[in-house]
Motif scaffolding. Structure first.
Motif, PDB file in Angstrom:
ATOM      1  N   UNK A   1       0.786  -1.232   0.000  1.00 25.78           N
ATOM      2  CA  UNK A   1       0.000   0.000   0.000  1.00 25.78           C
ATOM      3  C   UNK A   1       0.821   1.287   0.000  1.00 25.78           C
ATOM      4  N   UNK A   2       1.956   1.322   0.696  1.00 33.33           N
ATOM      5  CA  UNK A   2       2.618   2.597   0.953  1.00 33.33           C
ATOM      6  C   UNK A   2       3.645   3.068  -0.084  1.00 33.33           C
ATOM      7  N   UNK A   3       4.485   2.206  -0.648  1.00 34.78           N
ATOM      8  CA  UNK A   3       5.539   2.718  -1.541  1.00 34.78           C
ATOM      9  C   UNK A   3       5.028   3.589  -2.683  1.00 34.78           C
ATOM     10  N   UNK A   4       3.886   3.236  -3.286  1.00 28.93           N
ATOM     11  CA  UNK A   4       3.391   4.017  -4.423  1.00 28.93           C
ATOM     12  C   UNK A   4       2.934   5.410  -3.997  1.00 28.93           C
TER      13      UNK A   4
ATOM     14  N   UNK B   1       2.662   9.546  -9.566  1.00 33.07           N
ATOM     15  CA  UNK B   1       1.428   8.925  -9.102  1.00 33.07           C
ATOM     16  C   UNK B   1       0.820   7.939 -10.075  1.00 33.07           C
ATOM     17  N   UNK B   2       1.444   7.740 -11.225  1.00 35.19           N
ATOM     18  CA  UNK B   2       0.873   6.844 -12.227  1.00 35.19           C
ATOM     19  C   UNK B   2       1.169   5.386 -11.902  1.00 35.19           C
ATOM     20  N   UNK B   3       0.176   4.549 -12.149  1.00 35.86           N
ATOM     21  CA  UNK B   3       0.303   3.114 -11.913  1.00 35.86           C
ATOM     22  C   UNK B   3      -0.387   2.377 -13.055  1.00 35.86           C
TER      23      UNK B   3
ATOM     24  N   UNK C   1      -2.280  -2.013 -10.936  1.00 35.33           N
ATOM     25  CA  UNK C   1      -3.345  -1.534 -10.046  1.00 35.33           C
ATOM     26  C   UNK C   1      -4.246  -2.690  -9.623  1.00 35.33           C
ATOM     27  N   UNK C   2      -4.591  -3.558 -10.579  1.00 33.78           N
ATOM     28  CA  UNK C   2      -5.399  -4.731 -10.261  1.00 33.78           C
ATOM     29  C   UNK C   2      -4.676  -5.632  -9.264  1.00 33.78           C
TER      30      UNK C   2
END
Length: 311
Positions: free
Chosen positions: A76-79, A89-91, A96-97
């Protein structure tokens, strides 16, 4: 995904905390990084202690909770830290899934481990003579292994429903990580049924273990009140104190704040247990306290000898 359902949105953008001023981005990143370091350090220490100290290996669910907390925060946190520190902020869609699957997986795993904790105390206090036979190390390993595997079922059901949706328009996730509701809101089709299924699955995962937990501790309360000796009552309550504290920290904020979609509150009840659990273990578990006392005494002796030799 079938060719007709493949997302036309190659990336999502993680917003994090809406309304946060850019001048506070570095401060927020540093704060989240400190939380992450604290979680990894504290829970890794618990894992190492359980591995090297045989007297601590009986309540195996403790080490599984620590591993689950490490896993959740690592997913949860690194991104979101990267989003605020490097404005990245792009994933990717499939990343994301994957993040969403693991976020819900670790949440489900924690619920199941809480239920095992309650079962352990229920058998220990309500059936003390049969407890050594019923709750052996092998039984505990089987229960924990079963939890690790079955915890993947509920998130997969929700994920399969989301994968049926087309994503071709908005790509902004108003959250600190990918989750069911945030992703479903970005679908180009009606996601009402998908949201309903996701909500039903989440409530099942949350309420079924909680129902058993409530039943087990009510049974424990009845059994303890039947003990004539006051000292015996206190000892029985004391054996449940650690588990009750951990369970309360996990469940109470979720029910108090679950109706709110404010990101700060969601992050609070998501990160509170991983941060405070290691401190609870150190304070409440006798074997861990004794280990640290022995370590401190041994350390002081080494320092004293070094000072004596240097003189």
């Amino acid at each position: 995904l079938s060719s007709g359902k493949i997302s036309q949105t190659p990336k999502f953008f993680i917003v994090g905390f809406p309304g946060l001023q850019p001048k506070y981005y570095s401060l927020m990143a540093a704060f989240l990084l400190c939380i992450y370091i604290a979680v990894i350090t504290g829970n890794s220490l618990i894992v190492v202690l359980f591995v090297i100290e045989r007297s601590l290996q009986k309540p195996m669910y403790i080490i599984i909770l620590s591993l689950s907390d490490i896993g959740f925060c690592t997913v949860a946190l690194p991104k979101v830290i990267s989003r605020y520190w490097f404005n990245d902020g792009y994933i990717g869609f499939y990343v994301c899934l994957f993040q969403r699957q693991l976020i819900h997986y670790f949440g489900t795993l924690n619920s199941l481990i809480m239920m095992i904790m309650a079962l352990d105390r229920y058998l220990a206090i309500c059936y003390p003579l049969r407890y050594p036979v019923l709750m052996t190390n092998r039984t505990m390993r089987l229960l924990i292994g079963f939890s690790w595997v079955t915890a993947m079922i509920a998130p997969t059901i929700s994920l399969m429903q989301t994968m049926k949706l087309p994503f071709c328009g908005p790509n902004t996730i108003i959250h600190c990580f990918c989750d069911s509701l945030s992703m479903n809101q970005l679908a180009c089709a009606d996601a009402t049924l998908t949201n309903l299924i996701s909500y039903a699955v989440a409530m099942f995962v949350l309420l079924v273990p909680l129902s058993f937990i409530i039943f087990s501790y009510l049974s424990i309360l009845v059994s303890v009140l039947r003990i004539a000796n006051t000292q015996g009552r206190m000892k029985a309550f004391s054996t449940c104190a650690t588990q009750l504290t951990i369970i309360a920290i996990y469940y109470v904020p979720r029910f108090v704040m679950n109706s709110s979609q404010k990101i700060a509150l969601v992050m609070f009840y998501s990160l509170l247990p991983p941060v405070v659990n290691p401190f609870i273990y150190c304070i409440r578990i006798k074997e861990i306290r004794q280990f640290f006392i022995k370590w401190c005494v041994h350390r002081n002796r080494i320092v004293s000898r070094s000072l004596t030799i240097s003189k």
